[in-house]
Every structure is written in C-alpha cells, then in structure tokens.
Design a protein around this motif. Structure first.
Motif, PDB file in Angstrom:
ATOM      1  N   ALA A 422       5.589   1.308  -4.058  1.00  0.00           N
ATOM      2  CA  ALA A 422       5.027   2.199  -5.079  1.00  0.00           C
ATOM      3  C   ALA A 422       6.012   2.501  -6.208  1.00  0.00           C
ATOM      4  O   ALA A 422       5.921   3.531  -6.852  1.00  0.00           O
ATOM      5  CB  ALA A 422       4.537   3.499  -4.448  1.00  0.00           C
ATOM      6  N   LYS A 425       3.917   2.506  -9.302  1.00  0.00           N
ATOM      7  CA  LYS A 425       2.524   2.897  -9.085  1.00  0.00           C
ATOM      8  C   LYS A 425       2.052   3.855 -10.179  1.00  0.00           C
ATOM      9  O   LYS A 425       2.698   4.863 -10.474  1.00  0.00           O
ATOM     10  CB  LYS A 425       2.386   3.553  -7.717  1.00  0.00           C
ATOM     11  N   TYR A 447       4.790  -3.314  -1.278  1.00  0.00           N
ATOM     12  CA  TYR A 447       3.571  -2.549  -1.008  1.00  0.00           C
ATOM     13  C   TYR A 447       3.298  -1.569  -2.157  1.00  0.00           C
ATOM     14  O   TYR A 447       4.140  -0.733  -2.488  1.00  0.00           O
ATOM     15  CB  TYR A 447       3.743  -1.815   0.318  1.00  0.00           C
ATOM     16  N   GLU A 448       2.114  -1.710  -2.797  1.00  0.00           N
ATOM     17  CA  GLU A 448       1.673  -0.829  -3.882  1.00  0.00           C
ATOM     18  C   GLU A 448       2.652  -0.803  -5.069  1.00  0.00           C
ATOM     19  O   GLU A 448       2.661   0.144  -5.850  1.00  0.00           O
ATOM     20  CB  GLU A 448       1.443   0.603  -3.390  1.00  0.00           C
ATOM     21  N   TYR A 451       0.527  -0.793  -8.140  1.00  0.00           N
ATOM     22  CA  TYR A 451      -0.795  -0.218  -7.889  1.00  0.00           C
ATOM     23  C   TYR A 451      -1.238   0.621  -9.101  1.00  0.00           C
ATOM     24  O   TYR A 451      -0.550   1.527  -9.539  1.00  0.00           O
ATOM     25  CB  TYR A 451      -0.705   0.664  -6.651  1.00  0.00           C
ATOM     26  N   GLY A 452      -2.415   0.284  -9.645  1.00  0.00           N
ATOM     27  CA  GLY A 452      -2.962   1.081 -10.738  1.00  0.00           C
ATOM     28  C   GLY A 452      -2.285   0.880 -12.079  1.00  0.00           C
ATOM     29  O   GLY A 452      -2.499   1.692 -13.002  1.00  0.00           O
ATOM     30  N   GLU A 474      -1.615  -4.571  -1.416  1.00  0.00           N
ATOM     31  CA  GLU A 474      -2.022  -3.726  -2.546  1.00  0.00           C
ATOM     32  C   GLU A 474      -1.026  -3.776  -3.707  1.00  0.00           C
ATOM     33  O   GLU A 474      -0.926  -2.846  -4.505  1.00  0.00           O
ATOM     34  CB  GLU A 474      -2.244  -2.284  -2.082  1.00  0.00           C
ATOM     35  N   TYR A 477      -3.136  -3.825  -6.851  1.00  0.00           N
ATOM     36  CA  TYR A 477      -4.412  -3.128  -6.674  1.00  0.00           C
ATOM     37  C   TYR A 477      -4.786  -2.394  -7.974  1.00  0.00           C
ATOM     38  O   TYR A 477      -4.033  -1.599  -8.502  1.00  0.00           O
ATOM     39  CB  TYR A 477      -4.270  -2.126  -5.530  1.00  0.00           C
ATOM     40  N   CYS A 479      -5.115  -3.526 -11.016  1.00  0.00           N
ATOM     41  CA  CYS A 479      -4.508  -3.989 -12.281  1.00  0.00           C
ATOM     42  C   CYS A 479      -5.593  -4.714 -13.083  1.00  0.00           C
ATOM     43  O   CYS A 479      -5.686  -5.948 -13.088  1.00  0.00           O
ATOM     44  CB  CYS A 479      -3.315  -4.902 -12.002  1.00  0.00           C
ATOM     45  N   LYS A 500      -5.566  -6.711   0.252  1.00  0.00           N
ATOM     46  CA  LYS A 500      -5.916  -6.004  -0.985  1.00  0.00           C
ATOM     47  C   LYS A 500      -4.917  -6.258  -2.114  1.00  0.00           C
ATOM     48  O   LYS A 500      -4.739  -5.426  -3.003  1.00  0.00           O
ATOM     49  CB  LYS A 500      -6.049  -4.505  -0.737  1.00  0.00           C
TER      50      LYS A 500
END
Length: 573
Positions: A422, A425, A447-448, A451-452, A474, A477, A479, A500
C-alpha cells in the motif's frame, strides 16, 4: 608469512588455474611420532602463494621464513615449520607426526581448526584483511592438500579480488548486495579424492570484507574472498586517505559467480561514482507553492536505537533531527522555502510496520508535491548503494496522498515481506510508477502497492521470475487509467500471487502471463473481474493452450475468460 603475492602476469581476469604442490617425505615408522620433512613446491610452475620473487623473467611466488603448515594423518595433527627454501618456490617443513598412508594439510595454521572425515572444520576467512602492496594478507590465503604418494599438492580454497586505486586509500571494502551472501566467515573445507577443496556450513557470515592499512595509488592490492554466486552483485568502496568527506564506489548489479582460485579485476568494471554531500540522492520533496510536511509517529520506533536517526534539511540547509510528533510538529518547504530533503540511519534496516496511515503527511492537499531520490537513503544514506534492504518496510509511506505527482527510485533487489504494501495506495495524482527491478519477490511485497491510483497510465516492468504468496495481490486494483499491463514472465505461480491484480482496470486491453504451471491455489482469483464494457476487446496471452485448459478445469481462470468474453493467444500451441 611476510609480503605475499605478485600476481601480475600470472592470474587472469576470468580464471586463475594456479595451485601449488607440497611434497611429503616419510622418514619414520608406523607406530610412533617420528621426525618428518615435507617439501612444498608450486604445481606446473604457476604462482598463487606467499612472498614475491622473479625467476626466468616471470613472476614466481616464494615461501617466507615464518611459514607454518598444519599436517594431519586423521587422528594426529601437528604443526610443521619452514626450515629451508625461504625466498624460493620450493621449501621444506620439519616436524613430528606418526606415519600414515595419507596425509592432509592446511595453510595458514589456524589453532581452532579440527579435522575429521576428509574435512577441515572451523576454518576462518577474516572480514578484515591487511593490505600488502602487490600482494594479499597471508593470513587469508587459505589452501589445503591431500597426499599423493609422498607429495601434498596444495589447492587454493579462496578467490582473489584485485584492486588498483587511482588515489591513496584509508580502506577498500567489498560488499555483497544480498544480506545472506558470505564473502567471509567460518566454514568447513572438504577435500575430495583429487584433493580439490569445497566449502560448506558457513557460519559467522559477513557480506563485507574490508582491506585496511597503507594503500597507495597505482599499486595492486588483492582481497581474498569466499567463492560463491552473488545473486544481486556487489559493490567496492574506496575511501580516500586525505578527504574523509568523500568516497567512491564501483558496483555490479547482476548475478556474479566467483570460483575458487579465480581472480576478478576491478579495472574491468565501469568508472567509480563519487559519494559526497552533493551527490547522495536523498529523498527530496519539491513544490511550486508553500507546503508543510509532518512525520507519522507510528514509524518513530525505527529510529530509536543507538546511532539511529531520521534527519531533514530545508533548502540545502543544516541537517536537523526530526521531531516525531505527527499532530503538532511540521516543517515548511516549497515555493520560496526551497526543497525538503530526508536522510536516515537505521541499524537494523527495519521500519516499524504500520497500518495506521502514511509515514508522511502534507498539510495542504491542493499543492502538488514531487518526490525524487533513492529510497535506500532512508536506510543508510552514506552507503545507500549497498544498503541492506532485506528487512526494510516502506508500507503505507505515501498512502492516500492524492497530491503526490512522482515517486522516488526503488532499486532494491532484495525485498522484505510487505515491503511496499500500500505504499502509493490512493495516490490519484501519480501517473507513472517507479521501476521495480527485483527478480525474486517476497510475501505480499507489492500487495495493494498502487491500489486506487486512478491517474496511473503506465505500469512498471515486472521482471520477477520467482514469486511468493500474495506478491502481486491487488497491485493495480482500480487503476482505471491503466491501458497496458506489464508482461508477467514467471513460469511458476504462487498462492494468490495474481489475485485481483488488475481488478477494476476497465481500460486494460491485454495481459501477457507466461506461466507454464497452474497448480497454485487461487493464483488468478478475480484477476480481471469487474472488467466493465471493455471485456469483449481484451486479449489474454498465455504460454500454451494446455495452460488455459488446466486453469479452466481447475477453476483458476477469470470469469470473462471462461465465458469467451476475451481473445486468447498462445506462445506455443
């Protein structure tokens, strides 16, 4: 042993096939210790050992009067001292030992070494060696031998590293980039039927070997290292004698194998890079308007050990220790205030894990901020180029910073579990991701990570061939601006490794995944679900139809792929 080696003209860059013969003459009976004389000579006239001499126009290695070898018959071990032949290529060593059909020997004599089952145990190559002009530290020149009749042909255990500095140095340091690599340590040396040594059971490992003493410019010096394969390469640091504010380094950032009895010449590497206050790539924040910066106290424990700290500097000014109070302490930068730089020393190369939010916080969300520099300067800014990243965690560092426009350099090859979890993130202002060169991944390392990041249009290359559980889970995730996915070259998958990974990436048109096995549990779970209206135009490129059929049968294939909502291509039918 005095001065040790003149290797010029004898060892070559790629290999050094030289070794030595030691001849044994048995003068006693089989029932008691008797006086014996061992004759030591060089094999095939080549040179690897001790003092320097010249014969027939070629450089030869001569024995020194203080030399001692340790000889064993398997049950009895004795020291033998040089009695004749010093300054020549053949010398004799005298002592007492019981008669035996086979003898083993080791040089130099180390008091804690034991012998059993054709193996010397407790042998040590020290991590600090004494500089010898044109030569090497004799205490580090480890070799062993197994008798052949009355002879003991010695063979080198270690490898050679040649450095010729262009300035006087206070020290030269070789550092392996991977934390578990061993350039020095304590180990066993097994001797096979041909008398060839091999090392095992390395303890007290050191990934660093330091050469100290008088080191003059334009002179050759040799550092002795344990042989092995160094997956992430190594660095060589040269510290000038007359300027303690600077140092220089050369490095190799790809896998490198150094074999027993081989020589690597530093001259063959690229030019040295200067490390000084003006050249260190500190983490640097810039903004066109005034901005404030504060530091999350959740990470404060990372800098509370002895000689551990986080410092900041505004507009090139004095370095100050950071007050780790998230809510009440901040630093102004940007606009007329200039840039903000950070640097750190973390003794254990470990940040406190935190899911409570970002490490940093900008006070004004409407003012855009760019970040540059090498993330490793937040581990060890003075030695950033070889910093140990095996435990470094940068999780959540920039989490939810919507005004972050650029990311720092992330060159680490050795990753920790959750190291970049993250990290960016929710950074919706980020359009380009940093390079991620690691080829071996750790659990949940990415991981992440993005993300976003709805503004991300370009993904980094992902060259990793060795995956771990949840490593890419993710990662991208949501994007929604991402149009091209990086190729995924790993042939073997791990549990939920791609779970994911591109979930919600509605503009993604093609994904290439070259795995040749599909046995990992849920490795593609919801990989590309929620694809939106573009699912029909997507292309999935796989290694072969066999992989596709296997994934489909095992239920690992994304839903839209199973329903024929995408084009399937194969590298091989």
């Amino acid at each position: 042993m005095k001065s040790v080696l003149a290797i010029a003209g004898i060892l070559t860059l790629a290999s050094c096939s030289s070794s030595e013969d030691f001849f044994t003459e048995n003068l006693g009976d089989n029932n008691k210790s008797v006086k014996m004389t061992f004759t030591a000579s060089q094999e095939n006239g080549s040179a690897t050992r001790t003092a320097i001499g010249t014969e027939g126009g070629k450089t030869k290695i001569h024995w020194s009067e203080s030399d001692v070898i340790k000889v064993t018959n398997g049950t009895e071990t004795k020291d033998f001292t040089l009695t004749a032949g010093q300054g020549t290529t053949k010398a004799t060593f005298n002592g007492e030992i019981s008669e035996s059909a086979t003898y083993y020997a080791i040089y130099p004599n180390q008091s804690d070494v034991t012998f059993s089952n054709n193996t010397f145990s407790g042998v040590e190559l020290k991590a600090e060696q004494e500089a010898k002009e044109g030569s090497f530290d004799p205490k580090a020149a480890i070799m062993v031998a197994k008798s052949n009749g009355t002879n003991l042909p010695f063979k080198n255990v270690v490898a050679y590293f040649k450095v010729t500095p262009t300035f006087d140095c206070s020290e030269i340091v070789v550092t392996a980039h991977k934390s578990t690599d061993a350039l020095a340590g304590t180990f066993d040396v097994a001797i096979d039927g041909e008398g060839t040594p091999s090392i095992s059971k390395i303890t007290k490992k050191s990934r660093e070997v330091k050469l100290t003493g008088t080191i003059k410019k334009d002179k050759d010096y040799y550092i002795l290292l344990l042989p092995g394969t160094f997956e992430y390469g190594f660095s060589v640091t040269l510290k000038p004698q007359d300027d303690t504010t600077k140092k220089y380094f050369k490095q190799k950032n790809t896998s490198f194998t150094l074999n027993r009895n081989e020589l690597w010449n530093l001259r063959k590497m690229e030019g040295a890079t200067e490390v000084s206050e003006s050249t260190i790539p500190y983490i640097t924040f810039t903004a066109d308007e005034e901005q404030t910066f504060s530091y999350n106290d959740n990470y404060g424990q990372a800098y509370q050990g002895a000689n551990e700290y986080l410092e900041y500097s505004v507009n090139g000014g004095e370095w100050k220790n950071f007050d780790v109070v998230f809510s009440s302490s901040s630093v102004s930068f940007g606009g007329g205030n200039g840039n903000l730089r950070l640097r750190a020393k973390v003794g254990q190369e470990n940040y406190k894990e935190s899911n409570a939010g970002p490490m940093f916080k900008f006070g004004n969300e409407t003012v855009e901020v760019n970040c540059t520099g090498d993330i490793r300067t937040l581990i060890d800014y003075e030695n950033y180029y070889c910093a140990n990243t095996s435990n470094a965690k940068f999780m959540n560092f920039f989490n939810s910073m919507t005004n972050l426009k650029s990311a720092p350099y992330l060159p680490s090859m050795e990753l920790a579990s959750q190291c970049y979890y993250a990290m960016f993130k929710g950074c919706t202002g980020l359009t380009t991701a940093p390079e991620l060169p690691a080829t071996t991944l750790a659990n949940s390392c990415y991981y992440e990570m993005f993300y976003g990041c709805t503004g991300l249009t370009t993904a980094p290359k992902l060259p990793a061939t060795t995956l771990d559980t949840w490593c890419y889970r993710e990662m991208f995730y949501g994007c929604t601006s991402l149009k091209t996915a990086p190729e995924l070259p790993a042939t073997t998958l791990a549990t939920l490794c791609y779970g994911k990974m591109f979930y919600g990436c509605s503009n993604l048109s093609k994904v290439t995944m070259l795995a040749t096995t599909y046995s990992a549990r849920k490795c593609l779970n919801n990989w590309l679900d929620n694809a939106g209206t573009s699912a029909q135009s997507r292309t999935l490129k796989l290694a072969s139809k066999k992989v596709y059929d296997g994934m489909k049968n095992e239920g690992y294939l994304p839903t839209q792929w199973q329903q024929g909502q995408a084009t399937i291509e194969y590298n091989n039918q």
